[in-house]
Write a protein that holds these residues in place. Structure first.
Motif, PDB file in Angstrom:
ATOM      1  N   MET A   7      47.277  32.885  31.598  1.00  0.00           N
ATOM      2  CA  MET A   7      46.426  31.743  31.910  1.00  0.00           C
ATOM      3  C   MET A   7      45.025  32.202  32.294  1.00  0.00           C
ATOM      4  SD  MET A   7      48.256  29.187  31.233  1.00  0.00           S
ATOM      5  CE  MET A   7      47.070  27.982  31.803  1.00  0.00           C
ATOM      6  N   TYR A   8      44.951  33.292  33.027  1.00  0.00           N
ATOM      7  CA  TYR A   8      43.640  33.827  33.413  1.00  0.00           C
ATOM      8  C   TYR A   8      42.855  34.236  32.167  1.00  0.00           C
ATOM      9  CZ  TYR A   8      40.071  36.600  35.744  1.00  0.00           C
ATOM     10  OH  TYR A   8      38.862  37.088  36.183  1.00  0.00           O
ATOM     11  N   PHE A  66      45.707  26.362  37.268  1.00  0.00           N
ATOM     12  CA  PHE A  66      45.166  27.720  37.216  1.00  0.00           C
ATOM     13  C   PHE A  66      43.642  27.707  37.170  1.00  0.00           C
ATOM     14  CE2 PHE A  66      49.471  29.055  36.099  1.00  0.00           C
ATOM     15  CZ  PHE A  66      49.549  30.272  36.764  1.00  0.00           C
ATOM     16  N   ASP A  67      43.088  26.705  36.539  1.00  0.00           N
ATOM     17  CA  ASP A  67      41.634  26.583  36.470  1.00  0.00           C
ATOM     18  C   ASP A  67      41.051  26.445  37.876  1.00  0.00           C
ATOM     19  OD1 ASP A  67      39.087  26.310  35.346  1.00  0.00           O
ATOM     20  OD2 ASP A  67      39.259  24.132  35.297  1.00  0.00           O
ATOM     21  N   TYR A  92      36.941  33.786  37.105  1.00  0.00           N
ATOM     22  CA  TYR A  92      36.620  33.918  35.682  1.00  0.00           C
ATOM     23  C   TYR A  92      35.182  33.519  35.383  1.00  0.00           C
ATOM     24  CZ  TYR A  92      37.518  28.889  34.852  1.00  0.00           C
ATOM     25  OH  TYR A  92      37.488  27.531  34.866  1.00  0.00           O
ATOM     26  N   LYS A  93      34.564  32.729  36.247  1.00  0.00           N
ATOM     27  CA  LYS A  93      33.142  32.422  36.057  1.00  0.00           C
ATOM     28  C   LYS A  93      32.297  33.672  36.292  1.00  0.00           C
ATOM     29  CE  LYS A  93      33.219  27.469  37.080  1.00  0.00           C
ATOM     30  NZ  LYS A  93      32.849  26.406  38.040  1.00  0.00           N
ATOM     31  N   ILE A  94      32.670  34.437  37.316  1.00  0.00           N
ATOM     32  CA  ILE A  94      31.971  35.699  37.586  1.00  0.00           C
ATOM     33  C   ILE A  94      32.177  36.662  36.422  1.00  0.00           C
ATOM     34  CG2 ILE A  94      31.977  37.757  39.046  1.00  0.00           C
ATOM     35  CD1 ILE A  94      32.632  35.916  41.420  1.00  0.00           C
TER      36      ILE A  94
END
Length: 230
Positions: free
Chosen positions: A162-163, A209-210, A217-219
């Protein structure tokens, strides 16, 4: 005299038995031929349907049709068309609006083309819809596996998968029907989900998960973007 009558009756009975056996054999042969003709006709219909759908979906990719709610509404619309009545969808989402507009402006034209080529929609609504959605889902999977790559390794968990998915997919497209259909198939193929895991659960899973990994995950995305500068 009685013996002669008995022999004559037995002879007639044998003739009747032979005639009955012959009629049964002829009927069985007729049924066999009818069955073969039916099977041949069905095969011709399937071949026509799959060939035309493949060509049609080469020109367009309506991934919003992979939404189960949209599928039900579209099925009702096809049944209504066959029965000569109008179908109304009360629960209208953005994808539902897209699907209804698509049906009116494009899919209905394709159906008329199929009918012109000999396909009869009435009585075959489910067959048509199943063939259309199967091919659409197949194309959809191939498109996204090419776009995002095979991002799950053998040692990865569902959490890892998911990541990886959320890191790759555009923020505004994480839960659209095309990507959810792809992700579901992909995770099932990887053995991380059961095939009966519903699309609604899939959507909730992505959202969960988001929310959990939003900052991480934005970083990661920003780091990759900056690395591309050199």
């Amino acid at each position: 005299m009685l013996k002669a009558m008995k022999e004559k009756f037995n002879q007639k009975r044998n003739v009747w038995a032979q005639e009955t056996a012959q009629r049964i054999e002829e009927y069985a042969e007729q049924q066999r031929l009818a069955s073969l003709r039916y099977m041949k006709k069905q095969e011709e219909i399937n071949q026509l349907l799959h060939q035309e759908i493949e060509k049609y979906l080469y020109t367009i990719h309506p991934s919003f049709l992979l939404n189960p709610d949209v599928v039900r509404a579209l099925h009702n619309r096809l049944i209504a068309r066959s029965q000569g009545r109008f179908s109304v969808s009360l629960h209208v989402t953005s994808e539902m609006r897209l699907a209804l507009d698509f049906y009116n402006t494009d899919l209905s034209v394709f159906i008329r083309l199929l009918e012109k080529k000999g396909f009869q929609l009435k009585g075959n609504e489910e067959r048509f819809l199943t063939a259309l959605l199967n091919k659409l889902s197949e194309n959809n999977y191939r498109m996204y596996i090419e776009r995002y790559g095979d991002f799950v390794q053998s040692h990865h968990t569902l959490q890892d998968a998911m990541y990886q998915y959320l890191e790759r997919v555009e923020d505004y497209n994480k839960i659209d029907s095309g990507r959810l259909d792809f992700l579901h198939k992909y995770l099932v193929n990887k053995g991380l989900l059961s095939s009966d895991f519903s699309r609604k659960k899939m959507k909730r899973l992505v959202k969960s998960f988001d929310k959990m990994y939003a900052d991480e995950y934005k970083i990661s995305k920003l780091e990759k973007r900056m690395q591309e500068i050199g």
